[in-house]
Design an enzyme around this catalytic site. Structure first.
Site, mmCIF file in Angstrom:
data_model
loop_
_atom_site.group_PDB
_atom_site.id
_atom_site.type_symbol
_atom_site.label_atom_id
_atom_site.label_comp_id
_atom_site.label_asym_id
_atom_site.label_seq_id
_atom_site.Cartn_x
_atom_site.Cartn_y
_atom_site.Cartn_z
ATOM 1 N N ASP A 14 0.868 -1.180 0.000
ATOM 2 C CA ASP A 14 0.000 0.000 0.000
ATOM 3 C C ASP A 14 0.909 1.235 0.000
ATOM 4 O OD1 ASP A 14 -2.542 1.502 0.791
ATOM 5 O OD2 ASP A 14 -1.250 1.918 2.513
ATOM 6 N N ASP A 16 -0.194 5.195 0.936
ATOM 7 C CA ASP A 16 -0.418 6.174 2.025
ATOM 8 C C ASP A 16 -0.528 5.461 3.374
ATOM 9 O OD1 ASP A 16 -2.592 8.218 -0.053
ATOM 10 O OD2 ASP A 16 -0.424 8.203 0.173
ATOM 11 N N LYS A 167 -8.628 -4.415 -3.500
ATOM 12 C CA LYS A 167 -7.192 -4.575 -3.755
ATOM 13 C C LYS A 167 -6.827 -6.063 -3.885
ATOM 14 C CE LYS A 167 -5.646 -0.314 -1.478
ATOM 15 N NZ LYS A 167 -4.671 0.269 -0.512
ATOM 16 N N ASP A 190 -1.862 -0.583 5.874
ATOM 17 C CA ASP A 190 -2.056 0.128 7.148
ATOM 18 C C ASP A 190 -3.521 0.336 7.505
ATOM 19 O OD1 ASP A 190 -2.592 3.522 6.620
ATOM 20 O OD2 ASP A 190 -2.355 2.111 4.968
ATOM 21 N N ASP A 194 -7.234 -2.340 3.462
ATOM 22 C CA ASP A 194 -6.204 -3.266 2.964
ATOM 23 C C ASP A 194 -6.465 -4.709 3.388
ATOM 24 O OD1 ASP A 194 -3.808 -0.662 3.711
ATOM 25 O OD2 ASP A 194 -4.813 -1.105 1.808
HETATM 26 O O1 LIG Z 1 -5.823 7.299 -1.394
HETATM 27 C C1 LIG Z 1 -6.074 7.039 -0.207
HETATM 28 O O2 LIG Z 1 -7.061 7.424 0.434
HETATM 29 C C2 LIG Z 1 -5.114 6.161 0.557
HETATM 30 O O3 LIG Z 1 -4.221 5.603 -0.324
HETATM 31 P P1 LIG Z 1 -3.601 4.142 -0.011
HETATM 32 O O4 LIG Z 1 -4.560 3.133 -0.562
HETATM 33 O O5 LIG Z 1 -2.290 4.176 -0.759
HETATM 34 O O6 LIG Z 1 -3.441 4.039 1.490
HETATM 35 MG MG LIG Z 2 -2.956 3.206 3.239
#
Ligand SMILES: O=C(O)COP(=O)(O)O
Ligand SMILES: [Mg+2]
Length: 242
Positions: A14, A16, A167, A190, A194
């Site tokens: 992942d 963010d 995902k 995180d 996920d």
């Molecule tokens: O775009 C988001 O809200 C979070 O992005 P991520 O899936 O990389 O954690």
């Molecule tokens: Mg994330």
């Protein structure tokens, strides 16, 4: 927990809150970048699996020189030179996003990325302090009216995603195209969004500061926050300690 992972051939990570310095910033953790580069030098491919728009994820793959497919829009879109752009959903969440944006304006705001999205759309929180409450309001409203849309919360944004993708489905599609088995893959995340990512592979890993819902489905919790968890995970893989 010892998990029978044969030689790791790909890591799905992942973005963010996982590759960043913490779950409250977009700043990439430079140690995590180095760790991914070391993994690739050992022949382990790396794919970012993010809810961000495809241009963002492809841009990171290009400039970080990542050699796995790029997965964006919460699994709705996949890109690699060999695959081209793969679109997995049968329907877009666009109509639900427009409706929710106008109904909850003031609590949520638009994201510039939505101009570059096809299926999964993001609503930014005006005040992150009430994120969980606003997420519940939007989720109840949208899922009560659009049965083909699921609402998730990454702690960075609220996402309206077609129910026929996540995902995990995108990861399974990529493993199949690459001729890899889930036991040869590791996935790291995180947030509660996920969970399907971790379940799609044999070794699902949660960062040390991940959402409790994600830790509950993780086979391994790395006791380091966000990007430092990637550094630690790479050390475990390099040391054959998984
Ligand atoms: O775009 C988001 O809200 C979070 O992005 P991520 O899936 O990389 O954690
Ligand atoms: Mg994330």
């Amino acid at each position: 927990m010892v998990v029978s992972v044969t030689r790791v051939k790909i890591v799905f990570t992942d973005l963010d809150g996982t590759l960043t310095e913490s779950r409250r910033t977009y700043r990439i953790h430079l140690g995590a970048v180095e760790a991914m580069r070391r993994l690739q030098s050992l022949g382990v491919r790396v794919s970012i699996v993010s809810s961000n728009a495809l241009p963002v994820v492809i841009g990171l793959h290009r400039y970080l020189d990542l050699d796995g497919p790029a997965i964006a829009e919460t699994g709705a879109l996949i890109y690699s030179e060999d695959l081209g752009i793969v679109e997995l959903p049968s329907r877009s969440a666009r109509e639900a996003y427009s409706d929710a944006l106008s109904r909850f304006r003031g609590l949520v705001a638009d994201s510039w990325q939505n101009r570059f999205r096809l299926y999964d759309f993001a609503l930014r929180l005006v005040d992150r302090a009430n994120g969980d409450q606003v997420y519940k309001l939007v989720k109840d409203y949208v899922e009560g009216r659009y049965d083909w849309v699921r609402v998730g919360y990454s702690k960075y944004a609220i996402h309206l995603t077609p129910r026929d993708v996540d995902k995990g489905r995108a990861v399974k599609f990529v493993l199949d195209r690459l001729g890899l088995d889930p036991s040869e893959a590791v996935a790291v995340g995180d947030s509660s969004m996920d969970a399907n990512l971790l379940k799609a592979v044999e070794l699902g890993v949660a960062t040390g500061d991940a959402d409790e819902e994600l830790k509950a489905v993780a086979k391994l919790i790395v006791d380091e926050p966000a990007g430092r968890a990637i550094v630690k995970l790479a050390e475990l893989i390099e040391g054959g300690q998984l």
